[in-house]
Design a protein around this motif. Structure first.
Motif, PDB file in Angstrom:
ATOM      1  N   LEU A  10      -2.995   4.107  -1.457  1.00  0.00           N
ATOM      2  CA  LEU A  10      -3.510   4.776  -0.263  1.00  0.00           C
ATOM      3  C   LEU A  10      -4.830   5.480  -0.549  1.00  0.00           C
ATOM      4  O   LEU A  10      -5.777   5.410   0.245  1.00  0.00           O
ATOM      5  N   VAL A  29      -3.684  12.918  -0.811  1.00  0.00           N
ATOM      6  CA  VAL A  29      -2.421  12.192  -0.658  1.00  0.00           C
ATOM      7  C   VAL A  29      -1.272  13.129  -1.005  1.00  0.00           C
ATOM      8  O   VAL A  29      -1.344  13.857  -1.995  1.00  0.00           O
ATOM      9  N   VAL A  62       0.821  -1.211   0.000  1.00  0.00           N
ATOM     10  CA  VAL A  62       0.000   0.000   0.000  1.00  0.00           C
ATOM     11  C   VAL A  62       0.855   1.262   0.000  1.00  0.00           C
ATOM     12  O   VAL A  62       0.326   2.368   0.130  1.00  0.00           O
ATOM     13  N   CYS A  63       2.161   1.109  -0.171  1.00  0.00           N
ATOM     14  CA  CYS A  63       3.084   2.248  -0.060  1.00  0.00           C
ATOM     15  C   CYS A  63       3.197   3.046  -1.357  1.00  0.00           C
ATOM     16  O   CYS A  63       4.296   3.276  -1.877  1.00  0.00           O
ATOM     17  N   TRP A  80      -8.624   4.676   1.338  1.00  0.00           N
ATOM     18  CA  TRP A  80      -9.438   5.680   2.023  1.00  0.00           C
ATOM     19  C   TRP A  80     -10.805   5.832   1.341  1.00  0.00           C
ATOM     20  O   TRP A  80     -11.834   5.903   2.001  1.00  0.00           O
TER      21      TRP A  80
END
Length: 266
Positions: free
Chosen positions: A178, A192, A172-173, A182
């Motif tokens: 990300l 982000v 998820v990096c 969400w």
């Protein structure tokens, strides 16, 4: 074994904990949360993010939750502020009731959680209406220079080391991952952005010795090498790492942060 494990709080501090603090400061500053709020720190580790919230956000209370009893012990020993409380708990089943906190944060944790989507769903569950959910993770693929130099040197000596490299595994990096986490959790106003901080090592020993602590993928890989192989890697890093005139090793670390809100009261 190809997954990072963290159990020794002091070793983690020497390895990456010390670099998480400037990232936490930039992260909390950007959130701009009003004073007097109830906070939750998911995967609090040794307390770097909790400590920063206490210093910068004037919270009413911060609850830190982590699966590692050793990390919780370190956090409790380090942070005596009466507004902070720490407990052992699972990010996938947070030990808090629904709609009980105003701000829920998580620092450098989501990529280690077995089910990140469930963890974000739990964060959304415990947030009050209009509450803020935010997190950050290291950019292992490109932005974490201390690890990138290590893995590039390791791969030059042993191509099989790629199996241990966090930057080569799906995770998820990344900004897209990300944002999707969400959005899929029903959070709104999702944003982000990157956070970059300097990571300056005093000398080669300051860079190398934390890798000997066994905390994380790179130290875990290093522990399994023969003495000769380990020394060959040490020598290759000595020749490759940048050095300033004063002998320091100037590197940088980048994290990706994400934030969003639960729907406000109609």
């Amino acid at each position: 074994m190809t997954h990072a494990t963290f159990a020794d709080g002091d070793a983690y501090e020497a390895y990456v904990g010390r670099w998480s603090r400037p990232v936490a400061q930039a992260f909390v500053r950007r959130l701009g949360a009003p004073a007097g709020r109830e906070w939750l720190d998911v995967g609090c580790g040794t307390g770097a993010l909790t400590e920063t919230v206490l210093a910068m956000a004037d919270p009413a209370r911060v609850t830190g939750v982590d699966t590692s009893a050793a990390f919780v012990d370190v956090a409790r020993a380090r942070i005596s502020d009466g507004r902070a409380a720490f407990q052992v708990g699972d990010a996938l089943l947070l030990p808090l009731p629904e709609q009980s906190v105003d701000v829920a944060v998580s620092g450098l944790v989501l990529n280690f959680v077995p089910d990140p989507a469930q963890a974000v769903a739990e964060i959304a569950r415990v947030l009050r209406q209009g509450g803020v959910a935010a997190a950050y993770v290291w950019d292992y693929a490109e932005g974490m220079a201390m690890m990138r130099h290590f893995w590039d040197a390791a791969a030059a000596l042993d191509p099989a080391s790629a199996a241990w490299d966090e930057g080569r595994r799906p995770s998820v990096c990344s900004p897209d991952a990300l944002r999707a986490l969400w959005t899929d959790a029903g959070l709104t106003a999702v944003a982000v952005e990157s956070v970059q901080v300097p990571t300056v090592f005093a000398d080669l020993d300051d860079y190398w010795e934390p890798f000997l602590g066994g905390q994380g993928s790179a130290p875990g890989y290093l522990r399994g090498l023969s003495d000769d192989h380990r020394m060959a890697l040490h020598g290759l890093l000595r020749s490759r790492l940048p050095a300033a005139p004063d002998g320091t090793i100037p590197l940088a670390a980048r994290a990706w942060s994400v934030r969003g809100r639960t729907s406000p009261t109609p």
